[in-house]
Design an enzyme around this catalytic site. Structure first.
Site, short mmCIF file in Angstrom:
data_model
loop_
_atom_site.label_atom_id
_atom_site.label_comp_id
_atom_site.label_asym_id
_atom_site.label_seq_id
_atom_site.Cartn_x
_atom_site.Cartn_y
_atom_site.Cartn_z
N LYS A 244 0.84 -1.21 0.00
CA LYS A 244 0.00 0.00 0.00
C LYS A 244 0.87 1.25 0.00
O LYS A 244 0.67 2.18 -0.79
CB LYS A 244 -0.94 -0.03 1.22
CG LYS A 244 -2.02 -1.10 1.11
CD LYS A 244 -2.82 -1.33 2.40
CE LYS A 244 -3.79 -2.49 2.22
NZ LYS A 244 -4.61 -2.79 3.40
N GLN B 45 -4.66 -1.53 9.67
CA GLN B 45 -4.65 -2.86 9.06
C GLN B 45 -5.32 -3.88 9.98
O GLN B 45 -5.06 -3.92 11.17
CB GLN B 45 -3.21 -3.28 8.72
CG GLN B 45 -3.09 -4.56 7.93
CD GLN B 45 -3.66 -4.48 6.51
OE1 GLN B 45 -3.80 -3.42 5.92
NE2 GLN B 45 -4.02 -5.62 5.96
N ASP C 169 -11.12 2.85 4.23
CA ASP C 169 -11.49 1.43 4.21
C ASP C 169 -13.01 1.24 4.09
O ASP C 169 -13.48 0.16 3.76
CB ASP C 169 -11.05 0.75 5.51
CG ASP C 169 -9.75 -0.02 5.37
OD1 ASP C 169 -9.49 -0.53 4.26
OD2 ASP C 169 -9.03 -0.13 6.37
N1 GUN Z 1 -7.08 -6.77 6.09
C1 GUN Z 1 -7.46 -7.47 4.99
N2 GUN Z 1 -8.05 -6.66 4.09
C2 GUN Z 1 -8.06 -5.42 4.63
C3 GUN Z 1 -8.54 -4.16 4.16
O1 GUN Z 1 -9.10 -4.00 3.08
N3 GUN Z 1 -8.34 -3.12 5.00
C4 GUN Z 1 -7.74 -3.26 6.22
N4 GUN Z 1 -7.61 -2.18 6.98
N5 GUN Z 1 -7.31 -4.40 6.68
C5 GUN Z 1 -7.45 -5.49 5.87
#
Ligand code: GUN
Length: 293
Positions: free
Chosen positions: A54, A98, A121
């Site tokens: 990311k 995350q 998110d």
């Molecule tokens: N863990 C797995 N997928 C995601 C996501 O799209 N966002 C976040 N914050 N954590 C994740």
């Protein structure tokens, strides 16, 4: 046995990122450098890989990013303070914590603490409500948004289709179902899960089958209607001593046996995974754009 069409997430994601690059320039020319903060608590190896991708993608697009890595013993209050400081930081338009955090963290409370205008998110209750209301000012969770984009670019007809989503998580299953049933897509949607009675029979009804359960190769050939479109959201690490890393990645779908039945299917890796990051970038730009209004 037919040759299924592979839904190539890498190339669709690359096209989305090209659009993003242009928008980053436009935002900068209007005086706003978009900024994303990514918070990672603990040392889950897969989470470190995702967070690294990311942040790297932000760099490639000219988006400012801050990676905040916190030790596994970070307290709830310490994490809340990090989130509140980011809420107040004008250089940051998007905040992502995350998932999953360590077990002692109350993730629900952390998500509610994120300013919904920075919740790229789409997990905050305000954005969940906006998704249900089909309000485009909300943020759509990145993975289901990426699945929809893949379907759209591939020209797959969702109108009137029978869609089955396996998995009811707030990250993928529920928002995916809302997107498929929305007035833009008009699918007939079933949400199935581990407690569903006769899961294979439910899946066999699907014209569009979305597997988002996190169980390696759970969806077998006799779960899939011939000609179905299969979207595999799973990214599971399974032990493989022949690999240098000691593991290989596999989806929630038994690809080798299912693929020959499908009209189209996403590979793992290279299907949904790259789309998640591309849609996160798009959401970050939406946040930056909306902050200017
Ligand atoms: N863990 C797995 N997928 C995601 C996501 O799209 N966002 C976040 N914050 N954590 C994740």
């Amino acid at each position: 046995m037919n040759q299924p069409r592979l839904l190539d997430g890498k190339s669709v994601a690359a096209a989305v990122l090209d659009e993003c690059r242009a928008e980053v320039e436009a935002l900068k020319s209007r005086g706003t450098t978009p900024g994303l903060a990514v918070v990672l608590v603990g040392d889950d190896p897969a989470s470190h890989v995702y967070v690294g991708s990311k942040v790297r993608t932000c760099g490639e697009l000219g988006i400012f990013s801050r990676k905040i890595e916190l030790p596994a013993n970070t307290t709830q209050d310490e994490l809340l303070k990090v989130v509140r400081d980011l809420n107040a930081d004008p250089a940051i338009h998007g905040i992502l914590v995350q998932s999953p955090p360590p077990a002692h963290i109350n993730e629900e409370e952390i998500i509610r603490a994120i300013d919904p205008r920075k919740d790229v998110d789409g997990f905050h209750p305000e954005n969940v409500a906006k998704l249900a209301l089909e309000d485009p000012t909300g943020f759509v969770p990145c993975t289901p948004a990426g699945c929809m984009k893949l379907l759209e670019v591939a020209g797959i007809e969702t109108n009137g289709a029978e869609a089955v989503v396996v998995g009811r998580s707030m990250i993928v299953g529920k928002p995916m179902a809302l997107l498929l049933v929305s007035k833009k897509s008009n699918s007939t949607v079933t949400i199935a899960h581990s407690r569903s009675r006769d899961l294979p029979a439910i899946c066999r009804r699907a014209d569009i089958l979305v597997a988002a359960v996190g169980r390696p190769e759970m969806v077998k050939a006799d779960w899939v209607k011939p000609g179905a479109v299969v979207i595999d959201v799973g990214i599971n690490r399974v032990a493989d001593p022949s690999k240098k890393s000691g593991y290989r990645l596999t989806g929630d779908v038994a690809f080798e046996e299912v693929a020959p039945l499908c009209s189209a299917i996403t590979p793992v890796p290279g299907g949904v995974g790259p789309m998640t990051i591309a849609m996160l970038m798009k959401n970050t730009l939406q946040a930056a754009r909306q902050s200017q209004a």
